[in-house]
Design an enzyme around this catalytic site. Structure first.
Site, PDB file in Angstrom:
ATOM      1  N   ASN A 213      25.266 -17.199   5.727  1.00 32.95           N
ATOM      2  CA  ASN A 213      25.853 -16.651   6.946  1.00 32.95           C
ATOM      3  C   ASN A 213      25.718 -15.129   6.947  1.00 32.95           C
ATOM      4  O   ASN A 213      25.175 -14.546   6.008  1.00 32.95           O
ATOM      5  CB  ASN A 213      27.319 -17.092   7.093  1.00 32.95           C
ATOM      6  CG  ASN A 213      28.146 -16.651   5.902  1.00 32.95           C
ATOM      7  OD1 ASN A 213      28.281 -15.466   5.649  1.00 32.95           O
ATOM      8  ND2 ASN A 213      28.686 -17.609   5.151  1.00 32.95           N
ATOM      9  N   ASP A 282      30.611 -23.700   4.267  1.00 31.82           N
ATOM     10  CA  ASP A 282      31.462 -24.896   4.232  1.00 31.82           C
ATOM     11  C   ASP A 282      30.718 -26.113   3.685  1.00 31.82           C
ATOM     12  O   ASP A 282      31.329 -26.999   3.111  1.00 31.82           O
ATOM     13  CB  ASP A 282      31.989 -25.189   5.639  1.00 31.82           C
ATOM     14  CG  ASP A 282      33.068 -24.178   6.037  1.00 31.82           C
ATOM     15  OD1 ASP A 282      33.830 -23.768   5.144  1.00 31.82           O
ATOM     16  OD2 ASP A 282      33.121 -23.788   7.231  1.00 31.82           O
ATOM     17  N   PRO A 310      33.512 -27.140  -2.243  1.00 35.05           N
ATOM     18  CA  PRO A 310      34.914 -27.001  -2.656  1.00 35.05           C
ATOM     19  C   PRO A 310      35.544 -25.791  -1.976  1.00 35.05           C
ATOM     20  O   PRO A 310      34.855 -24.814  -1.696  1.00 35.05           O
ATOM     21  CB  PRO A 310      34.809 -26.760  -4.168  1.00 35.05           C
ATOM     22  CG  PRO A 310      33.432 -26.242  -4.394  1.00 35.05           C
ATOM     23  CD  PRO A 310      32.566 -26.871  -3.335  1.00 35.05           C
ATOM     24  N   ASP A 311      36.845 -25.882  -1.693  1.00 34.43           N
ATOM     25  CA  ASP A 311      37.573 -24.730  -1.151  1.00 34.43           C
ATOM     26  C   ASP A 311      38.074 -23.908  -2.338  1.00 34.43           C
ATOM     27  O   ASP A 311      38.975 -24.330  -3.081  1.00 34.43           O
ATOM     28  CB  ASP A 311      38.741 -25.206  -0.273  1.00 34.43           C
ATOM     29  CG  ASP A 311      39.394 -24.038   0.458  1.00 34.43           C
ATOM     30  OD1 ASP A 311      39.597 -22.972  -0.163  1.00 34.43           O
ATOM     31  OD2 ASP A 311      39.716 -24.202   1.652  1.00 34.43           O
ATOM     32  N   ILE A 312      37.483 -22.727  -2.518  1.00 33.75           N
ATOM     33  CA  ILE A 312      37.753 -21.923  -3.718  1.00 33.75           C
ATOM     34  C   ILE A 312      39.195 -21.419  -3.721  1.00 33.75           C
ATOM     35  O   ILE A 312      39.915 -21.534  -4.716  1.00 33.75           O
ATOM     36  CB  ILE A 312      36.748 -20.744  -3.797  1.00 33.75           C
ATOM     37  CG1 ILE A 312      35.330 -21.302  -3.908  1.00 33.75           C
ATOM     38  CG2 ILE A 312      37.070 -19.816  -4.968  1.00 33.75           C
ATOM     39  CD1 ILE A 312      34.236 -20.299  -3.646  1.00 33.75           C
ATOM     40  N   PHE A 332      41.586 -14.796   3.648  1.00 34.31           N
ATOM     41  CA  PHE A 332      41.069 -14.178   4.868  1.00 34.31           C
ATOM     42  C   PHE A 332      40.693 -15.302   5.823  1.00 34.31           C
ATOM     43  O   PHE A 332      40.313 -16.395   5.380  1.00 34.31           O
ATOM     44  CB  PHE A 332      39.825 -13.331   4.557  1.00 34.31           C
ATOM     45  CG  PHE A 332      40.153 -11.878   4.364  1.00 34.31           C
ATOM     46  CD1 PHE A 332      40.897 -11.467   3.268  1.00 34.31           C
ATOM     47  CD2 PHE A 332      39.726 -10.924   5.276  1.00 34.31           C
ATOM     48  CE1 PHE A 332      41.212 -10.131   3.086  1.00 34.31           C
ATOM     49  CE2 PHE A 332      40.031  -9.588   5.111  1.00 34.31           C
ATOM     50  CZ  PHE A 332      40.774  -9.180   4.020  1.00 34.31           C
ATOM     51  N   LYS A 350      46.739 -23.616   3.263  1.00 32.24           N
ATOM     52  CA  LYS A 350      46.289 -23.202   1.924  1.00 32.24           C
ATOM     53  C   LYS A 350      47.477 -22.901   1.006  1.00 32.24           C
ATOM     54  O   LYS A 350      47.276 -22.659  -0.185  1.00 32.24           O
ATOM     55  CB  LYS A 350      45.356 -21.991   2.024  1.00 32.24           C
ATOM     56  CG  LYS A 350      44.180 -22.235   2.987  1.00 32.24           C
ATOM     57  CD  LYS A 350      42.838 -21.802   2.468  1.00 32.24           C
ATOM     58  CE  LYS A 350      41.762 -22.057   3.531  1.00 32.24           C
ATOM     59  NZ  LYS A 350      40.401 -22.004   3.048  1.00 32.24           N
TER      60      LYS A 350
HETATM   61  N1  CTP Z   1      37.518 -20.154   1.428  1.00 38.02           N
HETATM   62  C1  CTP Z   1      37.198 -20.506   0.135  1.00 38.02           C
HETATM   63  N2  CTP Z   1      36.362 -21.554  -0.092  1.00 38.02           N
HETATM   64  C2  CTP Z   1      35.836 -22.255   0.935  1.00 38.02           C
HETATM   65  C3  CTP Z   1      36.139 -21.893   2.267  1.00 38.02           C
HETATM   66  C4  CTP Z   1      36.994 -20.832   2.473  1.00 38.02           C
HETATM   67  O1  CTP Z   1      37.679 -19.855  -0.798  1.00 38.02           O
HETATM   68  N3  CTP Z   1      35.004 -23.267   0.689  1.00 38.02           N
HETATM   69  C5  CTP Z   1      38.466 -19.048   1.649  1.00 38.02           C
HETATM   70  C6  CTP Z   1      37.852 -17.816   2.268  1.00 38.02           C
HETATM   71  O2  CTP Z   1      37.401 -16.916   1.289  1.00 38.02           O
HETATM   72  C7  CTP Z   1      39.007 -17.264   3.069  1.00 38.02           C
HETATM   73  C8  CTP Z   1      39.780 -18.499   3.497  1.00 38.02           C
HETATM   74  O3  CTP Z   1      39.430 -19.505   2.552  1.00 38.02           O
HETATM   75  O4  CTP Z   1      39.895 -16.504   2.283  1.00 38.02           O
HETATM   76  C9  CTP Z   1      39.509 -19.011   4.888  1.00 38.02           C
HETATM   77  O5  CTP Z   1      38.157 -19.147   5.127  1.00 38.02           O
HETATM   78  P1  CTP Z   1      37.589 -19.670   6.540  1.00 38.02           P
HETATM   79  O6  CTP Z   1      36.127 -19.912   6.396  1.00 38.02           O
HETATM   80  O7  CTP Z   1      38.025 -18.762   7.630  1.00 38.02           O
HETATM   81  O8  CTP Z   1      38.380 -20.993   6.726  1.00 38.02           O
HETATM   82  P2  CTP Z   1      38.108 -22.464   6.309  1.00 38.02           P
HETATM   83  O9  CTP Z   1      39.043 -22.786   5.195  1.00 38.02           O
HETATM   84  O10 CTP Z   1      36.676 -22.699   6.039  1.00 38.02           O
HETATM   85  O11 CTP Z   1      38.594 -23.239   7.595  1.00 38.02           O
HETATM   86  P3  CTP Z   1      37.854 -23.500   9.014  1.00 38.02           P
HETATM   87  O12 CTP Z   1      36.535 -24.063   8.685  1.00 38.02           O
HETATM   88  O13 CTP Z   1      38.800 -24.418   9.662  1.00 38.02           O
HETATM   89  O14 CTP Z   1      37.814 -22.175   9.729  1.00 38.02           O
END
Ligand code: CTP
Length: 408
Positions: A213, A282, A310-312, A332, A350
């Site tokens: 991105n 994502d 994975p969501d870090i 963020f 979160k």
């Molecule tokens: N984040 C993360 N790991 C991921 C996705 C997001 O650590 N796989 C963290 C980002 O660094 C940020 C926060 O989660 O601090 C939100 O990221 P954002 O992309 O805005 O949200 P998403 O959790 O991806 O939700 P959505 O797709 O609904 O916007």
């Protein structure tokens, strides 16, 4: 940015070929809003003329304790009393030796000794040949000067004017400038270890292509710099970006979300604050081809399957809760609309104390941004400003929210 507005710096030059870099440092200090009074030893004037430094600082240069311009005939007292800091760049091996002994037989060493130590710090940027630098006498003198309260800015490594390669060259003007600016920032995160994720991730499809991105990493890098300026130890886990590493920050380069997760989980063990600014992809391709995916002549694109990454932030925050730890997690949210609603929902999903919202298309790649701070108490806007200014404001906000027990 006028990072040094209202500051008065005495810039002291001693004899060394690195004097040419001090002209640029002087210019950077003046551009940042500082007033600069240059003082030079006789040896320094052999390497660069006082005229150059006068032109760049806009003030006559002092080179002698017998200078009659000061009405009380005491330039060594007056110059030090007016300063917010004395910066020695370059500081030669001989000058450091004389500082260590408290000798003061010319203006610059006189003013270093006579300055009010509790109010006017002495910042030292050594410059010398690698053998001179590593000599036990120099190292002994440096240790003494530091023990006496001077702040050592360090030296660079690389090719030297003498043709040799090693430690001892003066730091670059931009590095010295960053250190001087950092020196004046309030140390609100002293004793903390801040972990920051920044930039995009890159999810490879094959050895040539992948999905990513537009995140430039600028905000995360600015936050890492601001946290370091505030006195924290900082680890920055960075996706593929071309930003320079902030001074004094430990940088771990990663490519994919899985790499970023592994690095973040490992470094979170030692951290007290985690700020997740990364724009993590994502999804990633379910399988990575070992060779370039070729067109097959059918005119149809290849069928690609994706799996969720994975969501870090969530993984780190949940792990921390399970351990009963004290890591303060900040997320963020990059949104395209309904910022407040999405940011509130994201903070709760979160399970983190603070979420910072911004509008993606207004921030990606830009030098300015505006932020929305969402916590249990409500919403607060940090209006549009350069990212480093916002980063410093955010760091100050985080410092006020840290539990008293995690403060040093
Ligand atoms: N984040 C993360 N790991 C991921 C996705 C997001 O650590 N796989 C963290 C980002 O660094 C940020 C926060 O989660 O601090 C939100 O990221 P954002 O992309 O805005 O949200 P998403 O959790 O991806 O939700 P959505 O797709 O609904 O916007």
């Amino acid at each position: 940015m006028q990072d040094l507005a209202g500051k008065h710096i005495v810039l002291g030059l001693t004899g060394g070929v690195a004097c040419y870099k001090s002209a640029e440092l002087c210019r950077l200090l003046v551009k940042a809003g500082a007033t600069v009074q240059v003082a030079m030893t006789e040896a320094a004037t052999r390497f660069i003329t006082p005229t150059t430094l006068q032109a760049l600082s806009g003030r006559p240069v002092f080179t002698s304790q017998w200078d009659a311009r000061e009405p009380n005939a005491m330039p060594h007292i007056n110059l030090g009393r007016e300063a917010d800091a004395v910066v020695l760049a370059p500081a030669s091996a001989d000058f450091i030796a004389r500082l260590a002994q408290g000798r003061c037989d010319e203006l610059l060493s006189l003013l270093c000794l006579a300055r009010p130590r509790e109010r006017v710090p002495l910042l030292v940027a050594p410059a010398m040949n690698r053998e001179m630098w590593s000599h036990p006498a120099t190292q002994r003198n440096l240790a003494q000067v530091q023990a006496d309260g001077a702040i050592m800015l360090g030296v660079g490594h690389g090719e030297q004017a003498c043709g040799e390669t090693g430690d001892g060259r003066m730091l670059e003007p931009a590095e010295l400038f960053e250190d001087i600016v950092a020196h004046f920032q309030p140390k609100v995160l002293a004793g903390q270890h801040v972990l920051v994720t920044a930039g995009p991730t890159f999810e490879a499809l094959d050895p040539i292509r992948g999905i990513t991105n537009h995140s430039s990493g600028k905000m995360g890098f600015a936050i890492a710099r601001a946290a370091r300026e505030a006195g924290a130890e900082v680890t920055l886990v960075a996706g593929p970006v071309s930003q320079p590493t902030p001074r004094g920050v430990r940088r771990i380069d990663v490519v994919s979300a899985q790499d970023m997760l592994a690095a973040a989980v490992a470094w979170a063990q030692a951290a007290t604050v985690f700020i997740a600014t990364a724009a993590v992809a994502d999804w990633r391709p379910a399988a990575r081809s070992g060779h370039k995916i070729k067109k097959d002549g059918s005119g149809r694109p290849p069928a690609l399957d994706f799996v969720e990454n994975p969501d870090i932030l969530l993984t780190v925050a949940q792990g921390e809760r399970a351990r009963g730890g004290r890591l303060f997690c900040v997320g963020f949210a990059a949104e395209s609309e309904n910022l407040v609603e999405h940011a509130r929902a994201k903070r709760e999903r979160k399970g983190i104390p603070l979420l910072v919202g911004n509008i993606g298309p207004l921030t990606f790649g830009q030098d300015h941004n505006s932020l929305l701070l969402v916590d249990a108490g409500g919403v607060r806007e940090l209006p549009r400003a350069p990212k480093l200014v916002l980063a410093r404001e955010l760091v100050a906000e985080i410092a006020t929210r840290l539990p008293a027990a995690s403060l040093p």
